[in-house]
Scaffold this active site. Sequence first.
Site, PDB file in Angstrom:
ATOM      1  N   SER A  22       0.828  -1.206   0.000  1.00  0.00           N
ATOM      2  CA  SER A  22       0.000   0.000   0.000  1.00  0.00           C
ATOM      3  C   SER A  22       0.863   1.256   0.000  1.00  0.00           C
ATOM      4  O   SER A  22       0.595   2.206  -0.736  1.00  0.00           O
ATOM      5  CB  SER A  22      -0.934   0.017   1.214  1.00  0.00           C
ATOM      6  OG  SER A  22      -1.857  -1.034   1.129  1.00  0.00           O
ATOM      7  N   HIS A  55      -3.845   2.963   7.758  1.00  0.00           N
ATOM      8  CA  HIS A  55      -3.915   3.272   6.327  1.00  0.00           C
ATOM      9  C   HIS A  55      -4.600   4.624   6.097  1.00  0.00           C
ATOM     10  O   HIS A  55      -4.133   5.421   5.286  1.00  0.00           O
ATOM     11  CB  HIS A  55      -4.657   2.168   5.562  1.00  0.00           C
ATOM     12  CG  HIS A  55      -3.795   1.023   5.192  1.00  0.00           C
ATOM     13  ND1 HIS A  55      -3.603   0.646   3.886  1.00  0.00           N
ATOM     14  CD2 HIS A  55      -3.057   0.165   5.937  1.00  0.00           C
ATOM     15  CE1 HIS A  55      -2.784  -0.392   3.848  1.00  0.00           C
ATOM     16  NE2 HIS A  55      -2.450  -0.704   5.084  1.00  0.00           N
TER      17      HIS A  55
END
Length: 92
Positions: A22, A55
């Site tokens: 990510s 995140h």
Amino acid sequence: MGGASTSAMLSLITGGARSGKSRFAQSLCGQAARVVYIATARAEDQEMAARIRQHRDSRPAHWLTIEEPLEIASAAERYAAGCDFLLLDCLT
């Protein structure tokens, strides 16, 4: 033959759990003004909830985040034309 043509680049980033996929994908977006981030993960336990928070916190505030665990193709189609980057995280 006139008309504008557009081209898109598609990148698939693979790797093990927590390997930085990510983070790397986000780095590809650079300083783009219009980024759509489609998040597919669901917080089904405390550990996953913490990972989702991490995140969220790592993304620039101006990115549009769409949380869609199931209708991924529809979400991508709906937002793709209005962005510079569409980041889909993840397909598991």
